[in-house]
Design an enzyme around this catalytic site. Sequence first.
Site, PDB file in Angstrom:
ATOM      1  N   CYS A 168     -35.204 -18.883  38.197  1.00  0.00           N
ATOM      2  CA  CYS A 168     -34.394 -17.845  37.810  1.00  0.00           C
ATOM      3  C   CYS A 168     -35.065 -16.576  37.200  1.00  0.00           C
ATOM      4  O   CYS A 168     -34.454 -15.531  37.112  1.00  0.00           O
ATOM      5  CB  CYS A 168     -33.195 -18.049  36.726  1.00  0.00           C
ATOM      6  SG  CYS A 168     -31.969 -19.147  37.689  1.00  0.00           S
TER       7      CYS A 168
ATOM      8  N   ASP B 270     -23.201 -22.816  38.194  1.00  0.00           N
ATOM      9  CA  ASP B 270     -21.746 -21.693  38.214  1.00  0.00           C
ATOM     10  C   ASP B 270     -20.569 -22.126  38.341  1.00  0.00           C
ATOM     11  O   ASP B 270     -19.803 -21.763  37.842  1.00  0.00           O
ATOM     12  CB  ASP B 270     -22.378 -20.624  39.099  1.00  0.00           C
ATOM     13  CG  ASP B 270     -23.500 -19.837  38.847  1.00  0.00           C
ATOM     14  OD1 ASP B 270     -23.864 -19.694  37.741  1.00  0.00           O
ATOM     15  OD2 ASP B 270     -24.028 -19.295  39.629  1.00  0.00           O
TER      16      ASP B 270
ATOM     17  N   ASP C 233     -23.134 -19.627  31.860  1.00  0.00           N
ATOM     18  CA  ASP C 233     -24.222 -20.552  31.630  1.00  0.00           C
ATOM     19  C   ASP C 233     -25.414 -19.563  31.468  1.00  0.00           C
ATOM     20  O   ASP C 233     -25.569 -18.288  31.846  1.00  0.00           O
ATOM     21  CB  ASP C 233     -24.569 -21.456  32.855  1.00  0.00           C
ATOM     22  CG  ASP C 233     -24.516 -20.856  34.108  1.00  0.00           C
ATOM     23  OD1 ASP C 233     -24.401 -19.383  34.591  1.00  0.00           O
ATOM     24  OD2 ASP C 233     -25.130 -21.386  35.161  1.00  0.00           O
TER      25      ASP C 233
END
Length: 353
Positions: A22, A96, A232
């Site tokens: 990420c 997600d 998250d």
Amino acid sequence: MKDNASTSDAPRLTSLSHGGGCGCKIAPGILSELLAGMPATQPYAALMVGNETSDDAAVYRLNDEQALIATTDFFMPIVDDPYEFGRIAAANALSDIYAMGGSPIMALALVGMPINVLPKADIAGILQGGASICAEAGIPVAGGHSIDSVEAIYGLAAMGLAHPDHIKRNADAQAGDVLILGKALGVGVLSAALKKEILSDEGYRAMIASTTQLNRPGARLAKLGSVHAMTDVTGFGLLGHALEIARASGLSAHLSSAELPWLPGVRQLAEQGVITGASGRNWASYGDSIQLASGIDDTLKALLCDPQTSGGLLVACAPEATAEVLNIFHSEGFEYATVVGELRAGAAGVNVS
């Protein structure tokens, strides 16, 4: 620590990417500029959640009992082991669905690979790793799309279901809510240490365990009326995702740095200068909305912005629900789950003491 490639002559997966996990995400400030011209989604009455409040997934009401949750997530390698890379990417994408309060039902694979650079066995290993996590979640990888690309890219388009009344948006947190974090922080630092080949075996094991742990508690937590909002913590770091809740809900988030859980070795590595470039980009994007106490130094500031890959759920719940929320986390093996702050009435932003 160097994790394993499936073929000895293969290049390190992390050597083929300019960023990993990420940490590849476009910085939030730039992303806001790119999305500024997107058309409003209000005319679509059945669309319960669009892109207005930076939620984790889109939600479309099918009927009075079902809402469809749809999301996609993909990135470049965060580890060198193909199978583990696939597992991490898949767990991150499914997160997600759980963060919106749903349960996944199906996934499609998104695959971009340098076909003439990576051995086919390594590419197959990535796909197998992703499929193994989907099997753990009880869903099929029912198809997908692939391209020949310069960098290795893998992820999922995922779909899930939830009752419309159980959808948890960023925008529904309430003043007085407690903030509970489900996983320990520091994945970005550990991944940076891995790329530098200075990560310990303990740190590597902790990173893999954290990033492949499915955020299943989200589906259970969503059924609690006392849980008001969830997200998250991923590429924008703890500060960035706490700020999204604060802005969407019109509240002030207050975090206690002393209560934050860290993966093994993270603080020491950060003090040695092992910090991701994404931390600085994150701070540049949203730092003007953050108030840090005088005792917080640059190292801790960078850690607060550290990009998390397949990070933990951040839950806003009524104070009286704290014990129940923590019990759900702990009963499903989330040993680091803990209270990290609260939400108060006030200007939207994040304060860290």
